[in-house]
Enzyme design. Sequence first.
Site, PDB file in Angstrom:
ATOM      1  N   LYS A 277       8.633  32.411   2.089  1.00 57.08           N
ATOM      2  CA  LYS A 277       7.579  31.424   1.796  1.00 57.08           C
ATOM      3  C   LYS A 277       6.276  31.833   2.471  1.00 57.08           C
ATOM      4  O   LYS A 277       6.299  32.541   3.486  1.00 57.08           O
ATOM      5  CB  LYS A 277       7.989  30.050   2.365  1.00 57.08           C
ATOM      6  CG  LYS A 277       9.086  29.347   1.607  1.00 57.08           C
ATOM      7  CD  LYS A 277       9.369  27.988   2.241  1.00 57.08           C
ATOM      8  CE  LYS A 277      10.511  27.282   1.527  1.00 57.08           C
ATOM      9  NZ  LYS A 277      10.213  26.917   0.138  1.00 57.08           N
ATOM     10  N   ARG A 351      20.414  24.745  -3.886  1.00 58.66           N
ATOM     11  CA  ARG A 351      21.393  24.578  -4.964  1.00 58.66           C
ATOM     12  C   ARG A 351      22.641  25.430  -4.713  1.00 58.66           C
ATOM     13  O   ARG A 351      23.722  25.104  -5.180  1.00 58.66           O
ATOM     14  CB  ARG A 351      20.729  24.891  -6.311  1.00 58.66           C
ATOM     15  CG  ARG A 351      20.252  26.283  -6.456  1.00 58.66           C
ATOM     16  CD  ARG A 351      19.251  26.462  -7.607  1.00 58.66           C
ATOM     17  NE  ARG A 351      17.923  25.949  -7.283  1.00 58.66           N
ATOM     18  CZ  ARG A 351      16.895  25.929  -8.134  1.00 58.66           C
ATOM     19  NH1 ARG A 351      17.051  26.339  -9.379  1.00 58.66           N
ATOM     20  NH2 ARG A 351      15.719  25.454  -7.767  1.00 58.66           N
TER      21      ARG A 351
HETATM   22  N1  BES Z   1      13.362  23.490   0.311  1.00 57.20           N
HETATM   23  C1  BES Z   1      12.669  23.938  -0.844  1.00 57.20           C
HETATM   24  C2  BES Z   1      12.083  22.819  -1.678  1.00 57.20           C
HETATM   25  C3  BES Z   1      10.957  22.026  -1.064  1.00 57.20           C
HETATM   26  C4  BES Z   1       9.663  22.312  -1.383  1.00 57.20           C
HETATM   27  C5  BES Z   1      11.220  20.951  -0.236  1.00 57.20           C
HETATM   28  C6  BES Z   1       8.639  21.557  -0.854  1.00 57.20           C
HETATM   29  C7  BES Z   1      10.200  20.208   0.308  1.00 57.20           C
HETATM   30  C8  BES Z   1       8.902  20.512  -0.017  1.00 57.20           C
HETATM   31  C9  BES Z   1      13.627  24.720  -1.747  1.00 57.20           C
HETATM   32  O1  BES Z   1      14.645  25.389  -1.119  1.00 57.20           O
HETATM   33  C10 BES Z   1      12.788  25.725  -2.474  1.00 57.20           C
HETATM   34  O2  BES Z   1      12.224  26.553  -1.827  1.00 57.20           O
HETATM   35  N2  BES Z   1      12.729  25.619  -3.781  1.00 57.20           N
HETATM   36  C11 BES Z   1      11.955  26.499  -4.580  1.00 57.20           C
HETATM   37  C12 BES Z   1      12.737  26.805  -5.818  1.00 57.20           C
HETATM   38  C13 BES Z   1      12.116  27.885  -6.674  1.00 57.20           C
HETATM   39  C14 BES Z   1      12.230  29.209  -5.968  1.00 57.20           C
HETATM   40  C15 BES Z   1      12.838  27.917  -7.996  1.00 57.20           C
HETATM   41  C16 BES Z   1      10.654  25.776  -4.949  1.00 57.20           C
HETATM   42  O3  BES Z   1      10.704  24.579  -5.230  1.00 57.20           O
HETATM   43  O4  BES Z   1       9.616  26.418  -4.919  1.00 57.20           O
HETATM   44 ZN    ZN Z   2      14.075  27.323  -0.420  1.00 53.41          ZN
END
Ligand code: BES
Ligand code: ZN
Length: 497
Positions: A277, A351
Amino acid sequence: MNVELILQNPLNVSTPLLVLPIPRGTDALDGALEAADTLTGGDLQRALDRKDVTGKKEETFLLFPREGNGPERILLVGTGKKEEVTPEILRRIAGKAVRVAEGMKLSSLSFWLDPAASVPEGTFAQAVTEGIVLAAWSFRELKGDDDESPHVEVEALSLISQGNEEEVRRGLLIGLAQARGENLARTLQCRPGNVATPTHLGEEAKRLGKELGLNVTVFGPKEIEEEGMGALLAVAQGSDEPPQFIILEHRGGEKDDAPLVLVGKGLTFDAGGISIKPASGMEDMKFDMSGGAAVIGAMQAVAELSLPINVTGIVPSSENLLNGKAVKPGDVIHTREGKTVEVINTDAEGRLILADALSYAQTLQPAAIVDCATLTGACVIALGHHAAAVLGTDDGLVQELREAGDRSGERCWPLPLWDEYREQLNSTVADLKNVGGRSAGTITAATFLKEFVGETKWAHLDIAGTAYGEGKVSYRRKGGYGSPTRTLLEWIRSRVA
Ligand code: BES
Ligand code: ZN
Ligand code: ZN
């Protein structure tokens, strides 16, 4: 928090602060308001005449009684129109009262449960207790003392009622347990990633087991491997902290009754893995265990209330970091369910760990499974911070959760889970891939989870936008909200015959 019920005239109660809710449009004073006017030598009526007090939602006004051994101060808090008062408004005015008490460094307050209110008295008592107990919580365990301005916490609440004692006491006890459960979730959420590790969550669960008689089992890496949970192991393999698979069991129902199963994402820090990230705001990813925290908080309350129903809470817990062993984009992993998954993006890890947890949950032959997870950024784009998304395989269950969310004030709103979305998860090398492209991100994430619930009635709450935030609502603070702990509890209680 010490909470007591006092069954007498509020103006006779000796207290540093008596809170009186006052509706919008109040002109003729009666009951406690009339008595307050007398005690203050007509100040209340004068304030109304001058429109200093209007009863607008969350407006506050302080009065000082001139005589008697009753309240030292009276705080009027506006409720808005009497017929439009809801439990959520009551939680917010109760929260507001705590903020005023804090400002005056008072450690106790009394709240009058207006018998003429449009909310039933048990629900009224529950909402006020929740508002006060939630508002009084703070996360101070990692801060030193402030000698200049020592923090004073509201530690004691008296609810003053002239209504039905049994109803009011029941509401009080439910509100207290639900808010305490949500506060436990908030504390776990606020603990940083170097404190609230998977092992720490497991230990907190074991502590609840000892204190409250829950059956707690925690699988470490060895048992997780024996269970065939290749997806949870894949996420954890990029980190030095061992993953944990936490199971908390409350057996309040008949031996053979099918349990309700709660599953919560317990990702104690989500750096994204190899699909790392951006740095900005990454510290908030300590909150990626919010779903797990809510499940642990809900299980505490279920046990405290001795609910006559079987409930099992499951928290798959891991970090999502990156090292030389970390799972990589393109890797194919074997889930507990037997399905293979091509990892396209290692940041779609929630997931993966939930897949193995849902697969395990099925073996308990549940009446229903509800999972909650900070799963997708797309959910924040869709609904912002005012509602969680709810999706599931059973419309009745989805509706129950919507209603539970309306009662708790932690609302959720449905998104569809049509079969058409499944093709976005087709992989060329495995049974499915872990991301479904840019469109419908919250739905494709839920579609992925659906592959792991078999025929069980299941619903999923995506809480990415609602689990934590800036703390704009009076009973919250910046940080973890503990949501949806109380929604889960409202739902479970609705299932108690
Ligand atoms: N933990 C994150 C989702 C999240 C984003 C929670 C913002 C709280 C605030 C999750 O694991 C994630 O990173 N999801 C990705 C999925 C994508 C790679 C398909 C996302 O939402 O960007
Ligand atoms: Zn994530
Ligand atoms: Zn995550």
